[in-house]
Design a protein around this motif. Structure first.
Motif, PDB file in Angstrom:
ATOM      1  N   GLN A   1       0.849  -1.187   0.000  1.00 39.51           N
ATOM      2  CA  GLN A   1       0.000   0.000   0.000  1.00 39.51           C
ATOM      3  C   GLN A   1       0.888   1.241   0.000  1.00 39.51           C
ATOM      4  O   GLN A   1       1.802   1.342   0.804  1.00 39.51           O
ATOM      5  N   GLY A   2       0.668   2.129  -0.930  1.00 39.34           N
ATOM      6  CA  GLY A   2       1.504   3.328  -1.003  1.00 39.34           C
ATOM      7  C   GLY A   2       2.710   3.145  -1.901  1.00 39.34           C
ATOM      8  O   GLY A   2       3.372   4.110  -2.247  1.00 39.34           O
ATOM      9  N   GLY A   3       3.022   1.897  -2.297  1.00 40.19           N
ATOM     10  CA  GLY A   3       4.104   1.671  -3.266  1.00 40.19           C
ATOM     11  C   GLY A   3       5.487   1.613  -2.661  1.00 40.19           C
ATOM     12  O   GLY A   3       6.480   1.763  -3.359  1.00 40.19           O
ATOM     13  N   GLY A   4       5.573   1.396  -1.342  1.00 44.00           N
ATOM     14  CA  GLY A   4       6.873   1.373  -0.684  1.00 44.00           C
ATOM     15  C   GLY A   4       7.704   0.139  -0.984  1.00 44.00           C
ATOM     16  O   GLY A   4       8.874   0.079  -0.632  1.00 44.00           O
TER      17      GLY A   4
ATOM     18  N   ASN B   1      10.669  -0.860  -4.500  1.00 45.78           N
ATOM     19  CA  ASN B   1      10.053   0.356  -3.990  1.00 45.78           C
ATOM     20  C   ASN B   1       9.772   1.277  -5.172  1.00 45.78           C
ATOM     21  O   ASN B   1      10.677   1.599  -5.940  1.00 45.78           O
TER      22      ASN B   1
ATOM     23  N   THR C   1       8.523   4.323  -4.836  1.00 44.54           N
ATOM     24  CA  THR C   1       8.491   5.728  -4.436  1.00 44.54           C
ATOM     25  C   THR C   1       9.877   6.358  -4.411  1.00 44.54           C
ATOM     26  O   THR C   1       9.996   7.539  -4.142  1.00 44.54           O
TER      27      THR C   1
ATOM     28  N   LEU D   1       4.335   8.814  -8.111  1.00 41.13           N
ATOM     29  CA  LEU D   1       4.795   8.204  -6.865  1.00 41.13           C
ATOM     30  C   LEU D   1       6.300   8.377  -6.672  1.00 41.13           C
ATOM     31  O   LEU D   1       6.775   8.736  -5.605  1.00 41.13           O
ATOM     32  N   GLY D   2       7.022   8.054  -7.736  1.00 44.73           N
ATOM     33  CA  GLY D   2       8.470   8.066  -7.605  1.00 44.73           C
ATOM     34  C   GLY D   2       9.103   9.369  -8.026  1.00 44.73           C
ATOM     35  O   GLY D   2      10.330   9.487  -8.077  1.00 44.73           O
TER      36      GLY D   2
ATOM     37  N   GLN E   1       2.698   6.373   3.589  1.00 43.71           N
ATOM     38  CA  GLN E   1       3.065   5.033   3.141  1.00 43.71           C
ATOM     39  C   GLN E   1       3.914   5.151   1.895  1.00 43.71           C
ATOM     40  O   GLN E   1       3.341   5.273   0.803  1.00 43.71           O
ATOM     41  N   PRO E   2       5.178   5.138   1.949  1.00 42.60           N
ATOM     42  CA  PRO E   2       6.032   5.158   3.133  1.00 42.60           C
ATOM     43  C   PRO E   2       6.209   6.582   3.644  1.00 42.60           C
ATOM     44  O   PRO E   2       6.019   7.538   2.903  1.00 42.60           O
TER      45      PRO E   2
ATOM     46  N   VAL F   1      11.615   8.082   2.151  1.00 40.29           N
ATOM     47  CA  VAL F   1      12.291   7.118   1.295  1.00 40.29           C
ATOM     48  C   VAL F   1      13.687   7.641   0.985  1.00 40.29           C
ATOM     49  O   VAL F   1      13.912   8.849   0.892  1.00 40.29           O
TER      50      VAL F   1
ATOM     51  N   ARG G   1      13.614  11.574   1.058  1.00 39.93           N
ATOM     52  CA  ARG G   1      12.497  12.293   0.466  1.00 39.93           C
ATOM     53  C   ARG G   1      11.224  12.046   1.254  1.00 39.93           C
ATOM     54  O   ARG G   1      10.924  10.922   1.620  1.00 39.93           O
TER      55      ARG G   1
ATOM     56  N   ARG H   1       6.950  13.046   1.019  1.00 41.43           N
ATOM     57  CA  ARG H   1       5.979  13.482   0.010  1.00 41.43           C
ATOM     58  C   ARG H   1       4.729  14.015   0.698  1.00 41.43           C
ATOM     59  O   ARG H   1       4.347  13.560   1.779  1.00 41.43           O
TER      60      ARG H   1
END
Lengths: 306, 477
Positions: free
Chosen positions: A141-144, A152, A154, A302-303, B375-376, B379, B387, B389
């Motif tokens: 969840q959230g793409g971690g 990952n 993010t 996201l990233g 979440q997360p 990072v 970082r 967000r």
């Protein structure tokens, strides 16, 4: 009224007497309660007539009420009222409400979508739902991401590239990462040297001589690491080989290993066994092209994208 | 039926209806004036047109569908619900303040239960005549006259209740259009339910329950007695003057002359009973202050009228304080405001009102909320930076497109990455989500644990909203 006053304290009984003295108070429920009770019985009969109610053998009473909906084949159907049809009807309404946005996304270049506040807001909202349904089981969840399972999404480290078209390609057709095992090619010392070379990029205090030997081995034809990971060890997005020079790890859990020897061991383990688990399924059969496009922008967001 | 049968306990005692006599005097006039103004405002306001950007509208409109509340030139949004909370606080404190000074003035002159009951009684009197005529009508058997008079009364009551309900609904839509649709059967079902509910409740509360609402239903009436103290001005019967040493007595024969009464020790009260007959709460004020008294002042008017006609001084029943009535030499009744309680209420009132006015004047017509992506929580990037967000929800509350500038305060330059959304165009009545990435080297992150996002319209930079945000690094645990 005077009679009333006299008898006001005396409770009424039903006249039943047990064991000589045990009596029963007569406290009938209030009239308003009884009336409401009868009304609810009448209402129940009304419900039977309007909605599906009584099972009769293999079938049931259907009721008068009807519902019109569009089924999954696009055919408009009218049937007796039921919650499944109601669900389909509501779902179709929601899909229809999203339709203008999806059409616009389909007809807009990636860069324009990311710059359009309205479209991007829709991507963030709708993308979250799509991501949670389809991507979160592996990427979390959230793409971690999850060490040893899924990268990952993010951070700014992209195995197969973080440009829009690359992400779209990844989602559409899936990916399969592979690294051959080196257990028959390299001995333990050589693997330690390679591990030290890789760790030296992340400023881990390894034996410099060993790392230097690893450098030579990396670029030699014996280990031939540079074939896939590139001469600069930064990986190649075409085949999804890992960038070894950054401090971001997926298969070897270096951050969790405490000592230098432990860090060496987790990397040696990867070199020894190779990798054949970096598999991402293709989503083209499950998601529409528009949905994939939306998810592409969502994951690019996201990233931070490239 | 067996005559010895035990009757069940009766929980409800039927009450005789109160039939009031009309009074004349300054309090009656004041009540009538308040009624006229209140009805003019309530029934007239939905019909006051007002021009707004999106066309003709009405001055006061609660647009529930679009979640927008128009009060003249002010537009209020659901997120301003705190204003309503503050307004209710102010109203409550004002009630306490007024009650501590002059008792239940709200109940007697301004409460809608009092106003509607008053108006219903006025209709009753118009159709059925004065108190004696109404009592006679009640006793007489059902004949054509009784059916006509009672029937007409109820028809008028129901019509007025219905219009009360309709007017209430008209505040929630453009009145001329809504009324049209209402009678064509095209209005929202909520409108019909509301009108039905208000018609029935108005008819019952103002036609039948009347003073029982005040005595048994309304909490305000009951807890206002807590605000009373011996210095509070309340409707009071001057028992010392009225009863004298030998008690009150009708003014008959020789006792008509005041001198003769005083000589025999009788007070000024001639026991005419008018103060009881005019009372809408059905009490006898001569028994002292009681919880049913809504302090409407009608008994004062009635008594003063009688005192005038027999040439006695006015003010046997008057607004006075408990302490003054008990004083050896009563002074002229006066407003005693120099009390800690009263001044305290006043100070609270002034502060809260000031706060509300300040808040309304300093509001922005856009809303910003910054939500950290958790979440997360943070990072690591490939260059070793950390970082965080953020999602910035930006809502434009105006009806036209506005471009906003988003900037940061308390961050090293270059740390904030908004993509192409440093300036973002938000359409009227819409909201957008802007993603913000903040990246810093771990060493630097230690000294930037909190920072702020600043959002301001490009055309009006003074109108800005600052939202603080936190920056988490790996030491967050």
């Amino acid at each position: 009224m005077s009679q009333d006053k006299k008898t006001r304290q005396a409770p009424q009984t039903t006249g039943h007497v047990w064991d000589g003295d045990l009596q029963e108070y007569n406290n009938p429920v209030p009239d308003w309660w009884l009336i409401a009770f009868y009304i609810s019985i009448a209402a129940a009969v009304g419900y039977w007539l309007v909605f599906p109610a009584w099972p009769i053998g293999g079938t049931y009473t259907k009721g008068f009420d009807t519902i019109t909906y569009v089924n999954d084949k696009g055919v408009t159907k009218t049937t007796h009222w039921n919650t499944r049809a109601l669900f389909l009807k509501k779902t179709n309404e929601a899909v229809a409400a999203q339709k203008p946005y999806y059409t616009k996304i389909a007809n807009t270049p990636f860069e324009q979508i990311a710059k359009d506040p309205d479209l991007n807001s829709f991507v963030i909202s709708a993308g979250k739902a799509l991501f949670s349904d389809n991507c979160a089981p592996c990427h979390q969840q959230g793409g971690g991401g999850k060490m040893g399972l899924a990268p990952n999404l993010t951070d700014d480290d992209w195995l197969y590239g973080g440009h829009f078209t690359q992400i779209q390609q990844t989602i559409t057709n899936g990916r399969h990462g592979y690294m051959p095992p080196f257990k028959t090619v390299l001995n333990d010392t050589q693997m330690t040297e390679l591990a030290d070379y890789v760790l030296s990029f992340s400023k881990v205090p390894v034996n410099p001589a060993s790392a230097q030997a690893g450098n030579a081995l990396f670029h030699s034809e014996t280990a031939a690491c540079y074939y896939c990971h590139g001469a600069d060890a930064k990986g190649r997005t075409v085949i999804g080989s890992k960038n070894l020079t950054d401090n971001i790890w997926l298969w070897a859990n270096v951050p969790a290993a405490q000592t230098v020897a432990d860090k060496e061991n987790v990397i040696k383990n990867v070199i020894y066994h190779g990798l054949d688990k970096g598999v991402m399924p293709a989503w083209k059969d499950r998601l529409s092209a528009d949905q994939i496009k939306l998810l592409t922008v969502y994951e690019h967001d996201l990233g931070g994208g490239q | 039926m067996d005559s010895n049968a035990v009757q069940p306990i009766q929980f409800y005692e039927k009450k005789a209806a109160i039939v009031t006599k009309s009074a004349k005097g300054k309090f009656r006039n004041f009540k009538s004036a308040v009624l006229a103004v209140a009805y003019a405002v309530y029934f007239g306001l939905p019909w006051l047109p007002w021009t707004r950007n999106d066309g003709l509208s009405q001055a006061v409109m609660f647009d529930v569908a679009d979640r927008r509340f128009y009060i003249f030139d002010m537009v209020i949004y659901p997120q301003n619900v705190f204003w309503l909370a503050l307004l209710l606080f102010i109203a409550a404190t004002f009630l306490f303040f007024a009650t501590a000074l002059i008792g239940r003035a709200f109940c007697g002159y301004f409460c809608f239960q009092t106003l509607w009951t008053d108006f219903f009684i006025w209709i009753e009197r118009l159709v059925q005549g004065e108190r004696t005529a109404r009592l006679r009508l009640q006793k007489q058997p059902w004949n054509a006259e009784k059916i006509a008079r009672i029937g007409l009364t109820h028809v008028l009551w129901i019509t007025f209740s219905f219009w009360t309900g309709v007017t209430f609904v008209l505040y929630f839509g453009y009145a001329p259009d809504l009324l049209h649709r209402f009678f064509l059967g095209n209005a929202a079902s909520a409108a019909y339910v509301t009108v039905l509910g208000l018609t029935v409740s108005t008819y019952l509360a103002a036609g039948f329950m009347r003073e029982q609402i005040c005595a048994f239903v309304c909490p305000y009436g009951r807890f206002q007695s807590v605000m009373y103290d011996p210095s509070t001005l309340a409707v009071a019967y001057d028992a010392r003057r009225g009863e004298g040493a030998a008690g009150r007595i009708p003014a008959r024969g020789a006792l008509k002359a005041r001198e003769a009464r005083l000589e025999q020790g009788h007070g000024d009260c001639i026991d005419c009973g008018l103060c009881v007959q005019v009372c809408p709460a059905g009490i006898d004020i001569r028994e002292g202050l009681q919880y049913r008294c809504i302090s409407c002042g009608l008994c004062i008017d009635a008594c003063n009228g009688v005192m005038n006609s027999i040439g006695y001084p006015q003010g046997l029943i008057r607004y006075d304080s408990e302490s003054n009535l008990a004083a050896p030499v009563p002074a002229k009744p006066h407003l005693d405001w120099k009390r800690l309680k009263v001044v305290g209420y006043l100070v609270a009132l002034v502060i809260m009102t000031g706060l509300l006015v300040y808040n309304i004047n300093h509001r922005t017509d856009f809303e910003v909320s910054v939500r950290q992506v958790r979440q997360p929580l943070f990072v690591f990037l490939s260059n070793g930076e950390i970082r965080n967000r953020y999602q910035i929800h930006l809502e434009n509350e105006t009806d036209h497109d506005v471009t906003y500038r988003i900037s940061e305060k308390g961050l090293p330059s270059g740390a904030l990455d908004l993509g192409s959304m440093r300036q973002v165009l938000v359409h009227g009545d819409r909201s957008v989500i802007v993603l913000a990435n903040v990246a810093m080297p771990p060493a630097e992150a230690e000294s930037y644990k909190t920072f702020s996002f600043v959002v301001q319209p490009v055309n009006d930079p003074h109108d800005r909203i600052v939202q603080t945000a936190s920056f988490y690094n790996e030491k967050v645990r």
